[in-house]
Design an enzyme around this catalytic site. Structure first.
Site, PDB file in Angstrom:
ATOM      1  CE1 TYR A 101      -3.665   2.639   0.942  1.00 17.97           C
ATOM      2  CE2 TYR A 101      -1.810   3.638   2.101  1.00 17.97           C
ATOM      3  CZ  TYR A 101      -3.077   3.727   1.570  1.00 17.97           C
ATOM      4  OH  TYR A 101      -3.769   4.914   1.654  1.00 17.97           O
ATOM      5  CD  GLU A 185      -5.822   4.774  -1.077  1.00 17.66           C
ATOM      6  OE1 GLU A 185      -5.836   5.194   0.089  1.00 17.66           O
ATOM      7  OE2 GLU A 185      -6.837   4.314  -1.651  1.00 17.66           O
TER       8      GLU A 185
END
Length: 376
Positions: A101, A185
Site C-alpha cells: 500500500y 493512492e
C-alpha cells in the site's frame, strides 16, 4: 475532484508507472470483445468513486469472454454505497507475488504532505492501521524538497517495501505535483512473479482550485457524478456524499465537520457533509433537506444549527416548508441553539411531525440520530 480508477491509472501510465492493460465500457457486449482482445481471462471492476467495491460484489474475475459479458451485465447498474455503476473496467490479470500500500496525502494541519505506506496491501489500510499500527509507516514529506530518490528510499525502508519500489514512489510524487493532486493512492501496488512493480488500482483526488488545468478529466469525472452532488451544486449547496447512514446538515463547515466526528463517536457513520452556510435562507434549508432525504442509504437525519447570522427560526421554517414538499420517511433529529432558538423550536413544535424530534445538545442529538440509524 475525485477521479475514477481508470482515470487514475491513465495518469500513472503517463508518468511511467506500469499498469496492466485495461479498457472501459458501459456495454456488456463490448465487455465480451474487450475480454477477447485482452486474452480472454479478465478482472471486471465497477467504476465508482467509492471504496468497498470488492466486498459489494463490484470486482469479479471472468474466466473467458462470454463470462466477461455476463459479469459486466451483473455489475452494471449495481448500487455501491449509493453510487450507481455506469461503466466497468476490464483488466488483464496479473500473477502477484506480494502486495503493498502506498499513498501521498495533504496534511493540512501540518502544512505538508504525508507518505503512508505498508508492506500489507490489498486490504483496507484503516483495518491494518487499527489492528497492526506498527505495519503502517507515516513519513512526513517537505513540499519544498519533495520525494527524491533518497526520500523514497526512506519511505520504502520505513514501510518494509522492497528497494525496487523506490522508482515508483518517486513517480507517484510526480503524479501528485504535476497533476495538482491532494491525494494519490495505490492499493495494491504489487510485485509480480517476474519482478515487475505494477499499480493494480488507483485513487486520485485533484485540487478543485486547479480544475481549469484539467478540464478534460473534470468533464469525464462529472459525467458519472453522484446525482445528489450534482443537484446540490445546482442549488449552490456544499454537499459531499459519504458512505454512512446518518444524514448531516449544519451551518458552517467547522460545525458540520465537528458533527461528523461526534456522529462517528456515537457508533454510526455520516452519510454526507452538507453546509447550508452562515447566512442561509429558509429555502436553502428546504433544498438541503430534500437532497439529503433523497439518498436511500440515509436512515436518519441530524440537523445541527447554531444560530448566528442564520437565525434558528429561519432554519425551522425551512424544515417545515420542506416537510410540505418532501415525504419524510426517515426520522429527523434537530438541534437548534443560539439566535432565535426558542422561536425555532416553537415552530417545529407547532408542526408536530411524528418523525421529527428535538434535542437541545449536540452530543445528545448525535447520539439519538446514531441510535435511530443503527437500531433495526
Amino acid at each position: 475532484m475525485d477521479l475514477y480508477e481508470h482515470q487514475a491509472r491513465e495518469l500513472f501510465a503517463d508518468h511511467g508507472i506500469v499498469v496492466p492493460r485495461a479498457e472501459v465500457t458501459g456495454s456488456p457486449k463490448q465487455a465480451r470483445e474487450i475480454a477477447r482482445r485482452l486474452g480472454g481471462r479478465v478482472v471486471v471492476k465497477a467504476q465508482v468513486r467509492t471504496g468497498g467495491r470488492g466486498k459489494a460484489g463490484g470486482v469479479k474475475l471472468a474466466a473467458d469472454p462470454a463470462d466477461a459479458e455476463l459479469t459486466a451485465r451483473q455489475i452494471l447498474g449495481m448500487d455501491i454505497k449509493g453510487h450507481t455503476v455506469h461503466t466497468v473496467m476490464l483488466a488483464r490479470p496479473v500473477d502477484i507475488e506480494s502486495e503493498f500500500y502506498v499513498s501521498y496525502v495533504l496534511d493540512r494541519a501540518a502544512g505538508r504532505f504525508l507518505a503512508i505506506a505498508s508492506a500489507e496491501g490489498g486490504m483496507e489500510i484503516e483495518e491494518v492501521a487499527a489492528t497492526r499500527p506498527e505495519a503502517v509507516a507515516r513519513v512526513p514529506v517537505d513540499p519544498a524538497e519533495g520525494v527524491t530518490p533518497a526520500v523514497a528510499a526512506r519511505i520504502a525502508d520505513a514501510a518494509g517495501l522492497p528497494a525496487r519500489t523506490v522508482d515508483v514512489l518517486v513517480r507517484l510524487w510526480d503524479v501528485l505535483v504535476h497533476e495538482d493532486a491532494l491525494l494519490v493512492e495505490v492499493n495494491p501496488l504489487v510485485s509480480t512473479r517476474d519482478g515487475q512493480i505494477m499499480a493494480l488500482d488507483g485513487k486520485v483526488t485533484l485540487d478543485d482550485n486547479a480544475r481549469f488545468r484539467h478540464a478534460r478529466r473534470g468533464d469525464e469525472a462529472d459525467a458519472g457524478h453522484d446525482p445528489r452532488e450534482a443537484a446540490a451544486a445546482a442549488k449552490g449547496l456544499h454537499y459531499v456524499k459519504l458512505d454512512g447512514e446518518v444524514g448531516v446538515i449544519g451551518n458552517g463547515a467547522g460545525l458540520v465537520m465537528s458533527t461528523l466526528d461526534v456522529v462517528a463517536g456515537c457508533g454510526a457513520r455520516p452519510a454526507n457533509f452538507l453546509d447550508i452556510g452562515g447566512g442561509a435562507s429558509a429555502q436553502v434549508m428546504a433544498d438541503g433537506l430534500s437532497v439529503v432525504l433523497s439518498d436511500p442509504a440515509v436512515k436518519s437525519v441530524l440537523v445541527n444549527v447554531f444560530g448566528g447570522i442564520t437565525a434558528c427560526d429561519a432554519v425551522a421554517d425551512g424544515i417545515v416548508r420542506a416537510l410540505g414538499t418532501v415525504r419524510l420517511t426517515k426520522p429527523l433529529v434537530v438541534r437548534l441553539d443560539g439566535n432565535n432558538a426558542e422561536r425555532g423550536r416553537a415552530l417545529l413544535d407547532e408542526r408536530a411531525h411524528p418523525l421529527v424530534e428535538q434535542v437541545t445538545t449536540m452530543d445528545g442529538a448525535a447520539s439519538r440520530a446514531a441510535h435511530l440509524a443503527t437500531t433495526p
